[in-house]
Design an enzyme around this catalytic site. Structure first.
Site, PDB file in Angstrom:
ATOM      1  N   GLU A 153      -7.947  -1.733  13.913  1.00  0.00           N
ATOM      2  CA  GLU A 153      -8.597  -2.696  13.019  1.00  0.00           C
ATOM      3  C   GLU A 153      -7.625  -3.831  12.731  1.00  0.00           C
ATOM      4  O   GLU A 153      -6.513  -3.615  12.259  1.00  0.00           O
ATOM      5  CB  GLU A 153      -8.980  -1.988  11.710  1.00  0.00           C
ATOM      6  CG  GLU A 153      -9.679  -2.894  10.731  1.00  0.00           C
ATOM      7  CD  GLU A 153      -9.808  -2.276   9.334  1.00  0.00           C
ATOM      8  OE1 GLU A 153     -10.161  -1.079   9.214  1.00  0.00           O
ATOM      9  OE2 GLU A 153      -9.533  -3.004   8.361  1.00  0.00           O
TER      10      GLU A 153
ATOM     11  N   ARG B 203       0.852  -1.192   0.000  1.00  0.00           N
ATOM     12  CA  ARG B 203       0.000   0.000   0.000  1.00  0.00           C
ATOM     13  C   ARG B 203       0.885   1.238   0.000  1.00  0.00           C
ATOM     14  O   ARG B 203       1.745   1.370   0.881  1.00  0.00           O
ATOM     15  CB  ARG B 203      -0.882   0.047   1.260  1.00  0.00           C
ATOM     16  CG  ARG B 203      -1.683  -1.209   1.514  1.00  0.00           C
ATOM     17  CD  ARG B 203      -3.061  -1.123   0.907  1.00  0.00           C
ATOM     18  NE  ARG B 203      -3.731  -2.411   0.953  1.00  0.00           N
ATOM     19  CZ  ARG B 203      -4.717  -2.715   1.802  1.00  0.00           C
ATOM     20  NH1 ARG B 203      -5.141  -1.828   2.664  1.00  0.00           N
ATOM     21  NH2 ARG B 203      -5.277  -3.906   1.766  1.00  0.00           N
TER      22      ARG B 203
ATOM     23  N   ARG C 202       0.737   2.122  13.074  1.00  0.00           N
ATOM     24  CA  ARG C 202       0.057   0.876  12.672  1.00  0.00           C
ATOM     25  C   ARG C 202      -0.012   0.709  11.156  1.00  0.00           C
ATOM     26  O   ARG C 202      -0.696  -0.172  10.650  1.00  0.00           O
ATOM     27  CB  ARG C 202      -1.331   0.797  13.302  1.00  0.00           C
ATOM     28  CG  ARG C 202      -2.285   1.865  12.834  1.00  0.00           C
ATOM     29  CD  ARG C 202      -3.603   1.809  13.600  1.00  0.00           C
ATOM     30  NE  ARG C 202      -4.622   2.610  12.959  1.00  0.00           N
ATOM     31  CZ  ARG C 202      -4.610   3.951  12.906  1.00  0.00           C
ATOM     32  NH1 ARG C 202      -3.624   4.637  13.447  1.00  0.00           N
ATOM     33  NH2 ARG C 202      -5.595   4.602  12.308  1.00  0.00           N
ATOM     34  N   HIS C 203       0.666   1.578  10.401  1.00  0.00           N
ATOM     35  CA  HIS C 203       0.690   1.457   8.937  1.00  0.00           C
ATOM     36  C   HIS C 203       2.115   1.267   8.423  1.00  0.00           C
ATOM     37  O   HIS C 203       3.015   2.009   8.796  1.00  0.00           O
ATOM     38  CB  HIS C 203       0.123   2.726   8.277  1.00  0.00           C
ATOM     39  CG  HIS C 203      -1.359   2.847   8.416  1.00  0.00           C
ATOM     40  ND1 HIS C 203      -1.943   3.636   9.373  1.00  0.00           N
ATOM     41  CD2 HIS C 203      -2.372   2.278   7.721  1.00  0.00           C
ATOM     42  CE1 HIS C 203      -3.270   3.549   9.259  1.00  0.00           C
ATOM     43  NE2 HIS C 203      -3.555   2.730   8.269  1.00  0.00           N
TER      44      HIS C 203
ATOM     45  N   GLU D  59       0.927   3.894   1.301  1.00  0.00           N
ATOM     46  CA  GLU D  59       0.336   4.651   2.414  1.00  0.00           C
ATOM     47  C   GLU D  59       1.095   5.948   2.635  1.00  0.00           C
ATOM     48  O   GLU D  59       2.286   5.921   2.929  1.00  0.00           O
ATOM     49  CB  GLU D  59       0.439   3.842   3.724  1.00  0.00           C
ATOM     50  CG  GLU D  59      -0.347   2.565   3.756  1.00  0.00           C
ATOM     51  CD  GLU D  59      -1.803   2.796   4.123  1.00  0.00           C
ATOM     52  OE1 GLU D  59      -2.210   3.957   4.310  1.00  0.00           O
ATOM     53  OE2 GLU D  59      -2.524   1.786   4.196  1.00  0.00           O
TER      54      GLU D  59
ATOM     55  N   SER E 271     -10.734  -7.091   8.055  1.00  0.00           N
ATOM     56  CA  SER E 271     -12.036  -6.713   7.519  1.00  0.00           C
ATOM     57  C   SER E 271     -12.475  -7.753   6.511  1.00  0.00           C
ATOM     58  O   SER E 271     -11.653  -8.476   5.930  1.00  0.00           O
ATOM     59  CB  SER E 271     -12.005  -5.298   6.948  1.00  0.00           C
ATOM     60  OG  SER E 271     -11.276  -5.292   5.770  1.00  0.00           O
TER      61      SER E 271
ATOM     62  N   ARG F  51      -0.674  -6.394  12.648  1.00  0.00           N
ATOM     63  CA  ARG F  51      -1.589  -5.809  13.654  1.00  0.00           C
ATOM     64  C   ARG F  51      -1.926  -6.855  14.709  1.00  0.00           C
ATOM     65  O   ARG F  51      -2.011  -6.557  15.896  1.00  0.00           O
ATOM     66  CB  ARG F  51      -2.873  -5.334  12.970  1.00  0.00           C
ATOM     67  CG  ARG F  51      -2.635  -4.283  11.897  1.00  0.00           C
ATOM     68  CD  ARG F  51      -3.106  -2.927  12.317  1.00  0.00           C
ATOM     69  NE  ARG F  51      -2.858  -1.938  11.277  1.00  0.00           N
ATOM     70  CZ  ARG F  51      -3.815  -1.340  10.578  1.00  0.00           C
ATOM     71  NH1 ARG F  51      -5.086  -1.650  10.809  1.00  0.00           N
ATOM     72  NH2 ARG F  51      -3.506  -0.432   9.679  1.00  0.00           N
TER      73      ARG F  51
HETATM   74  P1  ATP Z   1      -6.817   1.001   7.895  1.00  0.00           P
HETATM   75  O1  ATP Z   1      -8.170   1.653   7.815  1.00  0.00           O
HETATM   76  O2  ATP Z   1      -6.397   0.644   9.295  1.00  0.00           O
HETATM   77  O3  ATP Z   1      -5.758   1.736   7.132  1.00  0.00           O
HETATM   78  P2  ATP Z   1      -7.724  -0.644   5.750  1.00  0.00           P
HETATM   79  O4  ATP Z   1      -9.193  -0.423   5.915  1.00  0.00           O
HETATM   80  O5  ATP Z   1      -7.007   0.060   4.665  1.00  0.00           O
HETATM   81  O6  ATP Z   1      -6.977  -0.400   7.154  1.00  0.00           O
HETATM   82  P3  ATP Z   1      -8.068  -3.273   4.643  1.00  0.00           P
HETATM   83  O7  ATP Z   1      -7.875  -2.813   3.254  1.00  0.00           O
HETATM   84  O8  ATP Z   1      -9.432  -3.609   5.092  1.00  0.00           O
HETATM   85  O9  ATP Z   1      -7.448  -2.187   5.637  1.00  0.00           O
HETATM   86  O10 ATP Z   1      -7.033  -4.466   4.920  1.00  0.00           O
HETATM   87  C1  ATP Z   1      -7.293  -5.569   5.771  1.00  0.00           C
HETATM   88  C2  ATP Z   1      -6.361  -5.596   6.976  1.00  0.00           C
HETATM   89  O11 ATP Z   1      -5.018  -5.441   6.571  1.00  0.00           O
HETATM   90  C3  ATP Z   1      -6.599  -4.463   7.965  1.00  0.00           C
HETATM   91  O12 ATP Z   1      -7.620  -4.789   8.866  1.00  0.00           O
HETATM   92  C4  ATP Z   1      -5.253  -4.381   8.659  1.00  0.00           C
HETATM   93  O13 ATP Z   1      -5.145  -5.359   9.672  1.00  0.00           O
HETATM   94  C5  ATP Z   1      -4.293  -4.733   7.566  1.00  0.00           C
HETATM   95  N1  ATP Z   1      -3.685  -3.520   6.972  1.00  0.00           N
HETATM   96  C6  ATP Z   1      -4.220  -2.715   6.042  1.00  0.00           C
HETATM   97  N2  ATP Z   1      -3.387  -1.716   5.698  1.00  0.00           N
HETATM   98  C7  ATP Z   1      -2.276  -1.893   6.451  1.00  0.00           C
HETATM   99  C8  ATP Z   1      -1.029  -1.208   6.553  1.00  0.00           C
HETATM  100  N3  ATP Z   1      -0.754  -0.137   5.805  1.00  0.00           N
HETATM  101  N4  ATP Z   1      -0.105  -1.672   7.421  1.00  0.00           N
HETATM  102  C9  ATP Z   1      -0.362  -2.772   8.156  1.00  0.00           C
HETATM  103  N5  ATP Z   1      -1.508  -3.468   8.104  1.00  0.00           N
HETATM  104  C10 ATP Z   1      -2.459  -3.051   7.269  1.00  0.00           C
END
Ligand code: ATP
Length: 439
Positions: A362, A221, A229-230, A223, A365, A413
């Protein structure tokens, strides 16, 4: 100092297997010097290998001259092999020590070392990550990665027992498919390609072939959010299952959480002690809060959100204080969820998507997926995506796509939750974020 070769030496015992019962026996142990103390006339080395530590005692008067000479130039973190005699010794840790006959210096550590592996002199996370290989030798890191290993092993055992097939889908993909998170472009010969943000589309397609699949693999990602946590490369534990709905896979997720917590508690007692952390085994079923209930709770806490608004981080933080352990948030507004999440039949404004939370973070999902091609195309367009870029995915819906559901758990996480570690970077060997691409 000269570096020795291994030659015909082979380790006869791990340090942890050196016990007073071996008194008088010749052994060969190998590892790294954790500590070294010179008391004048006698020198003590704490030798560490992957299973433990043992004391090497070098009394000047009783040790061969060559071994004595070598021992005098040793430093912390040097890699050595010791051939010596085990001696039961009440005063030594675990009641045992080894008196060396011969020493081989196999690898030298250059001093001063960038960080103190014992953790007695704490270092900033960036200093630690810059010297990550050394940092990973600390008791704290060793505990984290042992727990991570146990979690992965438990997850594979659990899913395999339930009939899920482990798959590996491509991480280099042709188009920026899913929408939502930003992707990393890569140069792929003469074309542009992308690193996969998740195996979502592939795992859905594969249920036509295998019905129940799981993948444990990297997700990328781009990000921008630089939080604790990211990260930009994380490990996603994904499952997809045919002929079930969100509620079925939520049950699977909570049973997996319970199983993992139980296994970690059982198998990682020492590691949890090192981390000074306790893991509670959750009672099932986990609490299921609807999105509407979350809005009500937040309103009572003074945080007012319009229906349909996403929950901001400070909202989650407030929620996490009221619900400090695992819970689900269900009945999310459809517009807050990706196009592949199924809207409810009796109220399409609300979706069959869910999040698994731990306190304010989170963890996972998932949801029931849209399995009807027409609806999927409609949802794609509603989210501003182009059905043409989903040609192959949509094609699979012409091959008898069954109703299905699934989820994705962020491994790191989950490990944060199980270890009590607050910064996600600590639970990844070599973390990647917006500012860190090395080591
Ligand atoms: P967040 O809202 O916390 O950024 P997300 O809604 O983008 O998460 P999803 O796309 O639903 O996350 O991804 C499923 C799972 O993958 C999340 O619940 C989380 O545990 C993990 N996850 C997502 N993005 C990241 C990240 N950048 N770093 C670490 N773990 C991640």
């Amino acid at each position: 100092m000269e570096i020795d070769d291994l030659g015909d030496w082979r380790r006869t015992h791990y340090t942890a297997d050196i016990t007073p019962e071996l008194d008088g026996q010749e052994v060969i142990v190998m590892g790294w010097i954790r500590e070294i103390r010179d008391l004048g006339g006698i020198r003590f080395i704490v030798l560490q290998d992957r299973l433990g530590k043992v004391q090497i005692t070098i009394p000047e008067s009783k040790v061969d001259e060559e071994a004595l000479r070598k021992s005098s130039s040793l430093h912390r973190q040097d890699c050595i092999a010791i051939k010596g005699i085990v001696r039961g010794m009440e005063k030594a840790p675990r009641g045992v020590e080894i008196i060396p006959k011969e020493i081989k210096v196999l690898g030298i550590a250059k001093h001063p070392l960038p960080i103190d592996v014992t953790g007695r002199t704490p270092a900033d996370i960036d200093v630690r990550l810059d010297a990550r290989v050394l940092d990973l030798r600390s008791d704290r890191s060793q505990a984290i990665f042992k727990i991570r290993h146990v979690v992965l092993e438990a997850t594979r055992n659990f899913l395999s027992k339930r009939g899920f097939l482990e798959v590996n889908t491509p991480k280099i993909i042709a188009s920026a498919t899913e929408g939502g998170a930003a992707l990393f472009p890569v140069i792929y010969f003469e074309r542009e390609a992308f690193l996969a943000q998740s195996p979502q589309l592939y795992k859905e397609e594969l249920i036509i072939d295998f019905e129940k699949v799981y993948e444990i693999g990297p997700a990328y990602r781009a990000e921008k959010s630089h939080t604790r946590r990211h990260i930009t490369e994380f490990i996603s534990i994904d499952i997809e299952e045919a002929f079930v709905t969100a509620e079925d896979v939520m049950r699977l997720a909570e049973e997996l959480m319970q199983f993992i917590c139980r296994v970690v508690r059982e198998k990682c007692k020492e590691e949890l002690e090192v981390l000074n952390h306790n893991v509670e085994v959750p009672k099932l079923p986990l609490k299921r809060l609807t999105y509407d209930e979350v809005l009500d709770e937040l309103r009572e806490l003074g945080i007012k959100l319009e229906w349909g608004e996403d929950i901001p981080t400070m909202g989650y933080r407030a929620l996490g204080k009221v619900h400090p352990y695992f819970y689900f948030i269900i009945d999310w507004p459809t517009r807050l969820k990706p196009f592949y999440i199924k809207p409810k039949d009796d109220n399409p404004e609300i979706s069959e998507g869910f999040d698994l939370m731990w306190s304010w973070i989170e963890i996972a999902s998932g949801g029931t997926r849209v399995h009807k091609k027409d609806l999927l195309m409609k949802r794609l367009k509603e989210q501003g995506l182009h059905p043409e870029s989903f040609k192959y995915h949509l094609q699979s819906f012409d091959y008898g796509m069954p109703p299905h559901a699934g989820w994705a758990i962020g491994l790191e996480r989950l490990i944060m939750m199980l270890t009590g570690i607050k910064n996600i970077r600590e639970v990844v060997l070599f973390p990647r974020d917006r500012f860190r691409l090395t080591p």
